[in-house]
Write an enzyme that holds these catalytic residues in place. Structure first.
Site, PDB file in Angstrom:
ATOM      1  N   HIS A  96      -4.179 -32.535  20.133  1.00 22.33           N
ATOM      2  CA  HIS A  96      -2.961 -33.355  20.452  1.00 22.33           C
ATOM      3  C   HIS A  96      -1.974 -32.500  20.759  1.00 22.33           C
ATOM      4  O   HIS A  96      -0.666 -33.064  21.035  1.00 22.33           O
ATOM      5  CB  HIS A  96      -2.999 -34.349  19.431  1.00 22.33           C
ATOM      6  CG  HIS A  96      -3.914 -35.277  19.015  1.00 22.33           C
ATOM      7  ND1 HIS A  96      -4.303 -36.457  19.584  1.00 22.33           N
ATOM      8  CD2 HIS A  96      -5.007 -35.285  18.083  1.00 22.33           C
ATOM      9  CE1 HIS A  96      -5.374 -36.875  19.156  1.00 22.33           C
ATOM     10  NE2 HIS A  96      -5.933 -36.118  18.193  1.00 22.33           N
TER      11      HIS A  96
ATOM     12  N   GLU B 173      -3.466  -5.994  15.535  1.00 24.89           N
ATOM     13  CA  GLU B 173      -3.078  -4.956  14.984  1.00 24.89           C
ATOM     14  C   GLU B 173      -4.033  -3.750  15.187  1.00 24.89           C
ATOM     15  O   GLU B 173      -3.935  -2.514  15.157  1.00 24.89           O
ATOM     16  CB  GLU B 173      -2.705  -4.973  13.431  1.00 24.89           C
ATOM     17  CG  GLU B 173      -1.827  -3.858  12.888  1.00 24.89           C
ATOM     18  CD  GLU B 173      -0.878  -4.032  11.626  1.00 24.89           C
ATOM     19  OE1 GLU B 173       0.139  -3.803  11.580  1.00 24.89           O
ATOM     20  OE2 GLU B 173      -1.606  -4.426  10.927  1.00 24.89           O
TER      21      GLU B 173
ATOM     22  N   LYS C  44      10.302   0.008  13.549  1.00 25.16           N
ATOM     23  CA  LYS C  44      10.604   0.085  12.230  1.00 25.16           C
ATOM     24  C   LYS C  44      12.003   1.112  12.302  1.00 25.16           C
ATOM     25  O   LYS C  44      13.040   0.958  11.658  1.00 25.16           O
ATOM     26  CB  LYS C  44       9.707   0.816  11.314  1.00 25.16           C
ATOM     27  CG  LYS C  44       8.566  -0.237  10.735  1.00 25.16           C
ATOM     28  CD  LYS C  44       7.722   0.193   9.456  1.00 25.16           C
ATOM     29  CE  LYS C  44       6.511  -0.473   9.462  1.00 25.16           C
ATOM     30  NZ  LYS C  44       5.521   0.014   8.582  1.00 25.16           N
TER      31      LYS C  44
ATOM     32  N   LYS D 252       1.057  -1.269   0.024  1.00 30.48           N
ATOM     33  CA  LYS D 252       0.041  -0.039   0.058  1.00 30.48           C
ATOM     34  C   LYS D 252       0.924   1.368  -0.119  1.00 30.48           C
ATOM     35  O   LYS D 252       0.570   2.157  -0.814  1.00 30.48           O
ATOM     36  CB  LYS D 252      -0.698   0.051   1.060  1.00 30.48           C
ATOM     37  CG  LYS D 252      -1.794   1.256   1.239  1.00 30.48           C
ATOM     38  CD  LYS D 252      -2.688   1.027   2.565  1.00 30.48           C
ATOM     39  CE  LYS D 252      -3.334   2.480   2.906  1.00 30.48           C
ATOM     40  NZ  LYS D 252      -3.767   2.505   4.056  1.00 30.48           N
TER      41      LYS D 252
ATOM     42  N   GLU E 284      10.605  -4.565   3.861  1.00 32.02           N
ATOM     43  CA  GLU E 284      11.019  -6.187   3.358  1.00 32.02           C
ATOM     44  C   GLU E 284      10.373  -6.210   2.150  1.00 32.02           C
ATOM     45  O   GLU E 284      11.176  -6.785   1.339  1.00 32.02           O
ATOM     46  CB  GLU E 284       9.885  -7.044   4.446  1.00 32.02           C
ATOM     47  CG  GLU E 284      10.261  -7.056   5.799  1.00 32.02           C
ATOM     48  CD  GLU E 284       9.856  -5.961   6.685  1.00 32.02           C
ATOM     49  OE1 GLU E 284       9.580  -4.838   6.194  1.00 32.02           O
ATOM     50  OE2 GLU E 284       9.717  -6.098   7.991  1.00 32.02           O
TER      51      GLU E 284
ATOM     52  N   GLY F 228      -4.379  -1.637   5.314  1.00 30.42           N
ATOM     53  CA  GLY F 228      -3.558  -2.693   4.990  1.00 30.42           C
ATOM     54  C   GLY F 228      -4.213  -4.140   5.387  1.00 30.42           C
ATOM     55  O   GLY F 228      -4.551  -5.164   4.550  1.00 30.42           O
ATOM     56  N   ARG F 229      -4.614  -4.189   6.540  1.00 25.41           N
ATOM     57  CA  ARG F 229      -5.362  -5.464   7.265  1.00 25.41           C
ATOM     58  C   ARG F 229      -6.502  -5.744   6.816  1.00 25.41           C
ATOM     59  O   ARG F 229      -7.167  -6.833   7.018  1.00 25.41           O
ATOM     60  CB  ARG F 229      -5.133  -5.695   8.682  1.00 25.41           C
ATOM     61  CG  ARG F 229      -5.744  -4.493   9.477  1.00 25.41           C
ATOM     62  CD  ARG F 229      -5.051  -4.546  11.013  1.00 25.41           C
ATOM     63  NE  ARG F 229      -5.429  -3.481  11.557  1.00 25.41           N
ATOM     64  CZ  ARG F 229      -4.793  -2.117  11.507  1.00 25.41           C
ATOM     65  NH1 ARG F 229      -4.002  -2.074  11.063  1.00 25.41           N
ATOM     66  NH2 ARG F 229      -5.323  -1.351  12.391  1.00 25.41           N
TER      67      ARG F 229
HETATM   68  O1  LIG Z   1       1.184  -2.715   2.477  1.00 20.43           O
HETATM   69  P1  LIG Z   1       2.326  -2.004   3.131  1.00 20.43           P
HETATM   70  O2  LIG Z   1       2.445  -0.613   2.903  1.00 20.43           O
HETATM   71  O3  LIG Z   1       3.778  -2.659   2.565  1.00 20.43           O
HETATM   72  O4  LIG Z   1       2.243  -2.424   4.450  1.00 20.43           O
HETATM   73  C1  LIG Z   1       2.281  -3.689   4.727  1.00 20.43           C
HETATM   74  C2  LIG Z   1       1.884  -3.885   6.367  1.00 20.43           C
HETATM   75  O5  LIG Z   1       2.642  -2.913   7.040  1.00 20.43           O
HETATM   76  C3  LIG Z   1       1.933  -2.697   8.314  1.00 20.43           C
HETATM   77  O6  LIG Z   1       1.695  -1.177   7.947  1.00 20.43           O
HETATM   78  C4  LIG Z   1       2.343  -2.810   9.735  1.00 20.43           C
HETATM   79  O7  LIG Z   1       3.963  -2.542   9.539  1.00 20.43           O
HETATM   80  C5  LIG Z   1       0.572  -3.357   8.277  1.00 20.43           C
HETATM   81  O8  LIG Z   1      -0.469  -2.698   8.581  1.00 20.43           O
HETATM   82  C6  LIG Z   1       0.525  -3.513   6.698  1.00 20.43           C
HETATM   83  O9  LIG Z   1      -0.465  -4.391   6.252  1.00 20.43           O
END
Ligand SMILES: O=P(O)(O)OC[C@H]1O[C@](O)(CO)[C@@H](O)[C@@H]1O
Length: 545
Positions: free
Chosen positions: A382, A351, A510, A204, A210, A265-266
């Site tokens: 189990h 979150e 971060k 987003k 990452e 995002g979520r």
């Molecule tokens: O889609 P992006 O901006 O890469 O963010 C990934 C994820 O990182 C977060 O912002 C948390 O660090 C989440 O809320 C989000 O889903």
């Protein structure tokens, strides 16, 4: 005065929480309890009768929801008011599944046409890829998708793709990379051919470390395998709300799918972030997923509180968190295809509701979001179910199961169902000392030893659970199920008066992570941090202990 005890129902609920009979008695007293404590919506049926509630408790909980102005808050969310106050954003994942003729305004502009245009763009893309019309740099059709993203840009597409395995068209394979650990990417790259692979970058913000790192490494790999700079457009696409950053990165504008700041995002799998799902199951099934969510949305908006599934589930969670000090909630899926769901709900809920200040910035003095965890039945039985049955913590559980299996093989499904129902029964009824002792009647143990063993076998019972059933796991029921949990999360946030739509807590880590990264490669050793951090950085630079 705190938020919670300012509700007029607080004291009544406190009193009721201390006077509740054991659930065994509640069932014995009312043979119709299961019927009266069940609701249906959007292809799902919730049986909440195995909860520590009476009619009076439910009435008070729903009255509390009313006192919190829940109906108005729901309407405000659906209408696009800026309920994410710390970021001044509307919260409109529901607009992504609204019907094409709806009108939802943000800043005076109807956003539905843009949503529909994006769906049309997705449809054309899915058709081009799956028909083989889209060709890679050597003229071959695409066979593999590598989806790169993290958090909401990973979990939703991944678990929904996994859940809809029976609906895969069989034309593509999809691989997900989230972790910045190179192993994740490298192992996936071993499985694919650069000539027939399409990389989908989902971010987003287009700023997540990452995802950027993994995409750059994927691009380097592609360029080292015969692809050229001009070929990138045939093998890389992006989904982002930051089109400028994506084009600056080298993405072809035609391959960029938009997202909007009014989608968290979520909550984003319904947007173009869901492209991996659409590519794997086809656009008709993706639209059916949206339809299922939309059906749940309508139920959430229209159903009276007493029949409102997300409201009931949300208020039950409040009940255990705030009146029984429950710190955790377990989600148990009795369907192998739904095995990823607990991890998805974990991000969704933790979150969203892992917050310690109210909307007014006041520190809370009550429990907010519990730890969400879980796994697939019957495996957990189990492993960790022992603690659910006999541990000291109260852990409310959700059991989720389709009545029909996609793989009706022998007695498997009946056994799965018997385990699911048997677990909820055992949690509810438990085993008394007398029952445990009676079971030992035929043993050769002395009376004293029998009493000791019987004490170990006692299960208090009275452990709450919800059972959620559906006829079959389909795109539509999956959509409804996910939307149900989204709204359940929202309901809790409303009661607690917190902002369920920001996530400031992830920012500090971060920022410090970026600072540490600079220090790991700096000329000088770090000596100005805390002793532990200085030492850890030194060890990494050294490369051995
Ligand atoms: O889609 P992006 O901006 O890469 O963010 C990934 C994820 O990182 C977060 O912002 C948390 O660090 C989440 O809320 C989000 O889903």
């Amino acid at each position: 005065m705190t938020v919670m005890n300012s509700y007029p129902q607080w004291q009544t609920l406190q009193r009721l929480s201390q006077q509740l009979p054991h659930m065994r008695s509640l069932f014995a007293e009312d043979p119709k309890r299961a019927e009266s404590m069940s609701v249906s919506a959007a292809g799902l049926m919730l049986d909440y009768s195995k909860n520590r509630v009476t009619t009076e408790v439910m009435q008070s909980l729903l009255a509390m929801a009313q006192s919190a102005g829940l109906k108005d808050k729901i309407n405000a969310m659906f209408a696009g008011e800026r309920i994410n106050t710390t970021e001044q954003r509307a919260v409109l994942h529901t607009a992504l599944r609204a019907s094409a003729d709806s009108e939802i305004d943000v800043d005076g502009q109807n956003i539905v046409p843009e949503v529909q245009q994006t769906l049309a763009k997705m449809e054309a893309f899915v058709e081009a890829i799956t028909s083989g019309e889209w060709r890679g740099f050597t003229g071959k059709a695409i066979t593999d998708i590598v989806s790169i993203g993290i958090g909401g840009s990973f979990l939703g597409p991944k678990i929904a793709t996994q859940a809809l395995r029976p609906y895969w068209s069989g034309k593509l394979k999809c691989h997900f990379v989230a972790n910045v650990d190179a192993t994740s990417l490298v192992e996936k790259l071993k499985l694919v051919d650069p000539e027939t692979t399409l990389f989908l970058m989902s971010s987003k913000s287009f700023g997540t470390q990452e995802t950027l790192t993994n995409t750059l490494s994927a691009r380097d790999w592609f360029l080292s395998q015969g692809g050229t700079q001009q070929d990138i457009a045939k093998h890389f696409a992006a989904i982002t709300s930051n089109v400028a950053k994506a084009t600056a990165f080298g993405m072809d504008e035609a391959n960029i799918f938009p997202m909007w700041d009014w989608v968290g995002g979520r909550y984003s799998l319904w947007s173009a972030i869901g492209l991996p799902i659409a590519l794997m199951v086809g656009m008709d099934n993706f639209r059916a997923l949206l339809q299922g969510a939309s059906d749940m949305d309508r139920h959430f908006v229209e159903a009276p509180l007493a029949q409102n599934m997300p409201v009931i589930m949300g208020m039950l969670s409040v009940w255990y968190s705030n009146f029984f000090n429950a710190q955790s909630h377990v989600v148990l899926t009795y369907d192998h295809y739904l095995r990823g769901l607990p991890a998805y709900f974990q991000q969704l809920d933790m979150e969203s509701n892992g917050k310690s200040v109210t909307l007014d910035g006041e520190r809370v003095d009550f429990n907010t979001g519990p730890v969400i965890w879980g796994g697939e039945g019957t495996n957990g039985q189990h492993a960790y179910h022992q603690l659910l049955h006999q541990g000291t913590a109260l852990i409310p559980a959700d059991f989720i199961m389709p009545l029909q299996s996609h793989n009706p093989l022998g007695e498997h499904h009946a056994q799965l169902a018997s385990n699911c129902f048997g677990q909820t029964q055992a949690l509810m009824q438990g085993r008394t000392f007398d029952e445990a002792l009676a079971e030992l009647a035929g043993s050769k143990l002395s009376d004293q030893d029998k009493a000791i063993i019987a004490r170990h076998k006692v299960m208090d019972g009275n452990k709450p659970s919800n059972t959620l059933l559906m006829d079959k796991l389909t795109p539509q029921t999956l959509g409804a199920l996910i939307a149900l949990y989204e709204h359940r999360t929202f309901v809790q946030g409303v009661i607690w008066q917190i902002n369920s739509f920001d996530q400031w807590g992830v920012e500090l880590g971060k920022t410090l992570g970026n600072d540490v990264l600079a220090r790991l490669g700096a000329a000088e050793e770090s000596t100005d941090l805390d002793g532990s951090s200085n030492r850890l950085i030194r060890l990494f630079r050294q490369g051995h202990l």
